[in-house]
Write a protein that holds these residues in place. Structure first.
Motif, PDB file in Angstrom:
ATOM      1  N   ASP A   1       8.736   6.608  -2.143  1.00  0.00           N
ATOM      2  CA  ASP A   1       7.535   7.035  -1.414  1.00  0.00           C
ATOM      3  C   ASP A   1       6.322   6.206  -1.822  1.00  0.00           C
TER       4      ASP A   1
ATOM      5  N   ARG B   1       6.329   3.145  -2.913  1.00  0.00           N
ATOM      6  CA  ARG B   1       6.481   1.816  -2.307  1.00  0.00           C
ATOM      7  C   ARG B   1       6.057   1.829  -0.835  1.00  0.00           C
ATOM      8  N   ALA B   2       6.438   2.856  -0.112  1.00  0.00           N
ATOM      9  CA  ALA B   2       6.072   2.931   1.305  1.00  0.00           C
ATOM     10  C   ALA B   2       4.561   2.922   1.478  1.00  0.00           C
TER      11      ALA B   2
ATOM     12  N   CYS C   1       1.775  -0.626   2.712  1.00  0.00           N
ATOM     13  CA  CYS C   1       0.893  -0.560   3.883  1.00  0.00           C
ATOM     14  C   CYS C   1      -0.537  -0.726   3.365  1.00  0.00           C
TER      15      CYS C   1
ATOM     16  N   VAL D   1       1.290   6.091   7.841  1.00  0.00           N
ATOM     17  CA  VAL D   1       2.348   6.036   6.831  1.00  0.00           C
ATOM     18  C   VAL D   1       2.236   7.226   5.887  1.00  0.00           C
TER      19      VAL D   1
ATOM     20  N   VAL E   1       5.150  10.061   5.308  1.00  0.00           N
ATOM     21  CA  VAL E   1       5.723  10.376   3.997  1.00  0.00           C
ATOM     22  C   VAL E   1       5.414  11.821   3.619  1.00  0.00           C
TER      23      VAL E   1
END
Length: 375
Positions: free
Chosen positions: A10, A12-13, A17, A33, A37
């Motif tokens: 999570d 990293r996501a 961005c 994003v 998440v």
């Protein structure tokens, strides 16, 4: 404790961005994003709140009236393209990447910590790094309706919680003089550079090191050409104060600055930007989290007073008990070595969840009254 691999995925996501505060399109993409998440972890989609073209997100969790405000931001100071030189990596127990420590890891911790709880509002803003120009009233409204505010900004050194933050005031001191030819008749002018120099010294003298109050002249500008007595000048002032009394004292002193040169005029703009988060606002919450840590067999977190501001200053400023620095342990905020210590993530998240659960369960605690909106 939450699964470490899920926390890392999570984070990293969110880190990958990019979301520089001044880029509205980038902040908008980041909000989507964060919403995706967060929805996956919380089981409910957020409200999307657009203020001055900027994206903020709010989750209301459960059917009970919200009593605990969990607060974070998804904007960062890193410009678009920073990932090329500072990719998101996990090596030797250290997670790196732009904005990972300040404060995208904290957001992920919040999602995992409050999932399934009833009576929590999670507010994620998109302009904290700018001083919350669009979200300030929203934060104040949510804080007034809550009995406690928990801020997921990154920890201080060694994982310490931030129990004090200095208030911030920002000013521009303008000097108005009169132009004249510097070679032919300088005596006919009123030299704004000379007046500015007097004012810089006067402003510097307002500081009180014994009280922790700093008053710092920063960027300055005066004059137009080398052969003209300058007619105007200005300089910026950064003020940090530990107490509201000191912030107010400095404000009065700066606004009362008298000119030194005959014919000069002083014009002051700006003022307090964030009130102090004083120790009294965090004391009961800090004592509570230390008791919870002991109960869980965790080391007692340290406490720290810091000079930088956060949205926790705003929640404390409306009278809501506030504890800051509950986010990731690491370092290098805003710098090339920004990083998060991976091994600290699960335990820190579990401590946050235990704190929220404890607050929600204890209806007799003075921190948790009816949750009625403050005047």
């Amino acid at each position: 404790m939450p699964a470490l691999n899920e926390l890392l995925a999570d984070i990293r996501a969110l880190v990958e961005c990019e979301s520089p505060s001044a880029d509205l399109a980038a902040v908008g993409r980041s909000a989507e994003v964060v919403a995706r998440v967060g929805t996956a972890r919380l089981g409910v989609a957020p409200e999307r709140i657009a203020l001055d073209g900027r994206a903020h997100l709010r989750w209301r969790l459960g059917a009970e009236p919200s009593r605990v405000l969990v607060l974070g931001h998804h904007d960062t100071v890193w410009p678009i393209g920073s990932l090329a030189d500072h990719p998101c990596t996990v090596e030797d127990g250290v997670l790196r990447g732009p904005g990972c420590f300040d404060m995208k890891a904290g957001l992920v911790m919040a999602f995992h910590a409050v999932a399934g709880l009833d009576g929590v509002t999670l507010l994620v803003t998109g302009d904290e790094e700018l001083g919350a120009p669009s979200s300030r009233e929203l934060i104040e409204k949510e804080a007034r309706a809550a009995s406690a505010a928990l801020v997921l900004e990154a920890s201080a050194d060694g994982g310490a919680l931030k129990t004090e933050r200095k208030g911030i005031s920002l000013y521009e001191v303008g000097v108005v003089g009169r132009a004249a030819h510097a070679g032919l008749e300088p005596e006919r002018g009123v030299n704004s550079t000379v007046e500015l120099s007097h004012q810089v010294l006067a402003v510097s003298a307002i500081a009180d090191p014994s009280a922790g109050t700093t008053v710092t002249p920063t960027a300055a500008l005066a004059g137009t050409t080398t052969n003209t007595v300058p007619a105007a000048g200005s300089f910026a002032v950064d003020v940090r104060a530990r107490t509201q009394r000191e912030q107010d004292r400095v404000d009065r002193a700066i606004r009362a600055l008298p000119p030194v040169l005959p014919g000069a005029r002083i014009e002051v703009t700006g003022g307090p930007n964030r009130p102090p988060l004083e120790a009294a606002a965090s004391a009961a919450l800090y004592e509570r989290v230390c008791r919870i840590a002991a109960r869980l067999g965790m080391p007692e977190p340290g406490s720290a007073a810091v000079g930088g501001g956060s949205d926790g200053n705003i929640t404390a400023g409306v009278g809501t008990p506030t504890l800051d620095g509950l986010g990731a342990v690491g370092g290098g905020a805003h710098a090339a070595d920004e990083h998060v210590l991976v091994d600290e993530l699960p335990g820190r998240t579990a401590l946050l969840r235990a704190l929220v659960e404890d607050l929600l369960a204890d209806s007799t605690n003075p921190l948790l009254g009816s949750g009625a909106t403050r005047p």
